[in-house]
Design an enzyme around this catalytic site. Structure first.
Site, PDB file in Angstrom:
ATOM      1  N   TYR A 144       0.699  -1.142   0.094  1.00 39.18           N
ATOM      2  CA  TYR A 144      -0.151  -0.063   0.096  1.00 39.18           C
ATOM      3  C   TYR A 144       1.018   1.252  -0.080  1.00 39.18           C
ATOM      4  O   TYR A 144       0.855   1.968   0.798  1.00 39.18           O
ATOM      5  CB  TYR A 144      -1.027  -0.025   1.152  1.00 39.18           C
ATOM      6  CG  TYR A 144      -2.045   0.913   1.320  1.00 39.18           C
ATOM      7  CD1 TYR A 144      -2.756   1.301  -0.032  1.00 39.18           C
ATOM      8  CD2 TYR A 144      -2.386   1.484   2.394  1.00 39.18           C
ATOM      9  CE1 TYR A 144      -3.649   2.112   0.146  1.00 39.18           C
ATOM     10  CE2 TYR A 144      -3.309   2.238   2.590  1.00 39.18           C
ATOM     11  CZ  TYR A 144      -4.149   2.649   1.413  1.00 39.18           C
ATOM     12  OH  TYR A 144      -5.095   3.766   1.285  1.00 39.18           O
ATOM     13  N   SER A 145       1.655   1.236  -1.194  1.00 37.51           N
ATOM     14  CA  SER A 145       2.543   2.256  -1.281  1.00 37.51           C
ATOM     15  C   SER A 145       2.960   2.719  -2.656  1.00 37.51           C
ATOM     16  O   SER A 145       2.742   1.525  -3.550  1.00 37.51           O
ATOM     17  CB  SER A 145       3.960   2.329  -0.166  1.00 37.51           C
ATOM     18  OG  SER A 145       4.440   1.110  -0.330  1.00 37.51           O
ATOM     19  N   ILE A 181       9.192  -0.165  10.461  1.00 36.05           N
ATOM     20  CA  ILE A 181       8.402   0.630  11.384  1.00 36.05           C
ATOM     21  C   ILE A 181       7.042   0.976  10.320  1.00 36.05           C
ATOM     22  O   ILE A 181       7.239   1.741   9.438  1.00 36.05           O
ATOM     23  CB  ILE A 181       9.014   1.917  11.485  1.00 36.05           C
ATOM     24  CG1 ILE A 181      10.244   1.545  12.339  1.00 36.05           C
ATOM     25  CG2 ILE A 181       8.172   2.878  12.415  1.00 36.05           C
ATOM     26  CD1 ILE A 181      11.208   2.928  12.774  1.00 36.05           C
ATOM     27  N   CYS A 183       4.522  -1.988   9.254  1.00 36.12           N
ATOM     28  CA  CYS A 183       4.748  -2.990   8.232  1.00 36.12           C
ATOM     29  C   CYS A 183       3.379  -3.429   7.318  1.00 36.12           C
ATOM     30  O   CYS A 183       3.923  -4.277   6.477  1.00 36.12           O
ATOM     31  CB  CYS A 183       5.117  -4.270   9.061  1.00 36.12           C
ATOM     32  SG  CYS A 183       4.178  -4.873  10.339  1.00 36.12           S
ATOM     33  N   GLN A 209      -4.262  -5.314  10.061  1.00 35.37           N
ATOM     34  CA  GLN A 209      -2.789  -5.416   9.330  1.00 35.37           C
ATOM     35  C   GLN A 209      -2.315  -6.645  10.155  1.00 35.37           C
ATOM     36  O   GLN A 209      -1.494  -7.277   9.438  1.00 35.37           O
ATOM     37  CB  GLN A 209      -2.067  -4.210   9.134  1.00 35.37           C
ATOM     38  CG  GLN A 209      -2.606  -3.145   8.283  1.00 35.37           C
ATOM     39  CD  GLN A 209      -1.527  -1.759   8.003  1.00 35.37           C
ATOM     40  OE1 GLN A 209      -1.113  -1.806   8.956  1.00 35.37           O
ATOM     41  NE2 GLN A 209      -1.792  -1.433   6.866  1.00 35.37           N
ATOM     42  N   CYS A 361      -5.709  12.066  -5.225  1.00 36.33           N
ATOM     43  CA  CYS A 361      -4.559  11.739  -5.042  1.00 36.33           C
ATOM     44  C   CYS A 361      -3.749  11.494  -6.252  1.00 36.33           C
ATOM     45  O   CYS A 361      -2.554  12.051  -6.227  1.00 36.33           O
ATOM     46  CB  CYS A 361      -4.287  10.651  -4.035  1.00 36.33           C
ATOM     47  SG  CYS A 361      -4.751  10.936  -2.213  1.00 36.33           S
TER      48      CYS A 361
END
Length: 390
Positions: A144-145, A181, A183, A209, A361
């Site tokens: 998710y990036s 950090i 995850c 998650q 976005c």
């Protein structure tokens, strides 16, 4: 309240239709190449004059909520926002809604919106909405990036290229201990453990998650913990953070980097992957803050550099923000395809909210207000020469 009928309304307006809008809105739209009730795919179709009042009094929040309420429509929301943000319409709309804008600035200035007490709010509101949404929208790695699209065959390939590039930038070696950090659903942790044979500790503030990441990483040397980064107390060879720094907030940058400094070995490397804002801003988008990422704040390059100084050395700074536009459009295509299977659980208002989120976005990155940075940081104690990886 959104109804079937509200979405079928015809645009309002006299001839020419766009003259129904207040002059400031009409002129700004024209500057962006947008005609109110026009024929182009990026033109806004206004069904209720209430839209104008909301924009003038509430800025981006009013625009977004009016869309969720079905008061306006646009065939190509991504291009609509690209055009608006290319002329900095978000800042100028905020200027009209001065009282709300001042309130947002004071809110971010006076309060620590990303305190330990608030750390789990974004997990509960956003990441815990339902794993089925994210499983449908994301690629099989559940990344998710921003993907890395250089010579990629598709979204899955682009995300795997990103994960491999991160591991190579970190110079991962078999047997090393990696801290992640933020995850997510364990995509990077699983990839690093499988392909680079490292032990991974991942932390998240989302119960959903954590649960899915643990399932996906079963049988691997991976531990997924539900915890705030401020509570870390261990030592690691390498540290990575992908798409989490946006939730840290300027008031906590010092604590964040001090925490990484404390847990990272002297000869280690830290990779920070974060969305960035092209300019330093005292506020965040009010609609995104309310509906998508509560308490979030995008950093600027100046803010990161100031926080890093006297803590780390910058070995590499890589910008591939335009790849986020393509990533978001791929997510939107997946979400739209999966929607018939999700609709009964989530409903039409959620659909409009999620569509607005993803496509606005995409426009944000297409207009280049949004950046995507990967920084590789090291301590002064590290003696090895770092070679940039692309």
């Amino acid at each position: 309240m959104e109804t079937e009928d509200s979405l079928a309304l015809e645009p309002v307006g006299r001839s020419p239709a766009e003259q129904e809008a207040p002059a400031v809105i009409r002129d700004l739209a024209a500057e962006a190449g947008i005609t109110i009730n026009g024929d182009a795919p990026w033109d806004i179709q206004v069904f209720d004059d209430e839209v104008y009042r909301r924009i003038l009094t509430q800025g981006s929040l009013g625009l977004g909520e009016a869309y969720m309420d079905g008061l306006w429509e646009c065939e190509r929301l991504d291009e609509f926002f690209h055009r608006l943000l290319a002329v900095d319409a978000d800042e100028r709309i905020g200027g009209w809604a001065r009282a709300r804008l001042l309130g947002e600035i004071l809110r971010h200035s006076l309060f620590n919106l990303q305190s330990s007490r608030r750390a789990f709010q974004v997990g509960e509101q956003h990441y815990d909405i339902g794993n089925d949404v994210f499983e449908s929208m994301l690629d099989p790695t559940m990344s998710y990036s921003c993907a890395y699209w250089d010579d990629a065959a598709g979204l899955r390939d682009a995300q795997q290229k990103k994960l491999d590039m991160i591991c190579r930038k970190l110079e991962l070696r078999p047997g090393e201990r990696l801290l992640e950090i933020g995850c997510g659903w364990g995509g990077l942790a699983r990839f690093a453990a499988e392909h680079y044979r490292v032990e991974v500790v991942g932390i998240t503030v989302s119960k959903e998650q954590q649960k899915l990441a643990q399932e996906r990483c079963a049988g691997l040397p991976v531990s997924i913990e539900l915890m705030d980064y401020r509570d870390l107390d261990a030592r690691f060879d390498k540290v990575v953070s992908v798409g989490m720094f946006e939730h840290v907030g300027p008031k906590n940058y010092a604590v964040y980097f001090d925490t990484v400094d404390r847990v990272l070995k002297d000869d280690g490397l830290f990779l920070l992957h974060t969305i960035g804002n092209a300019v330093t801003s005292p506020k965040t988008d009010a609609w995104i803050d309310k509906y998508i990422f509560p308490n979030g704040k995008l950093p600027s390059a100046r803010e990161i550099a100031a926080a890093v100084e006297n803590r780390f050395l910058i070995e590499d700074w890589h910008n591939f923000g335009q790849d986020y536009d393509r990533t978001l459009m791929a997510w939107w295509e997946n979400f739209q395809t999966a929607w018939p299977f999700l609709e009964a659980r989530y409903g039409k208002r959620f659909y409009r909210m999620w569509k607005y989120y993803l496509l606005s976005c995409a426009g944000f990155f297409r207009a280049r207000q949004g950046q995507l940075w990967q920084l590789v940081l090291s301590k002064r104690e590290r003696s090895a020469v770092y070679r940039s990886v692309r």
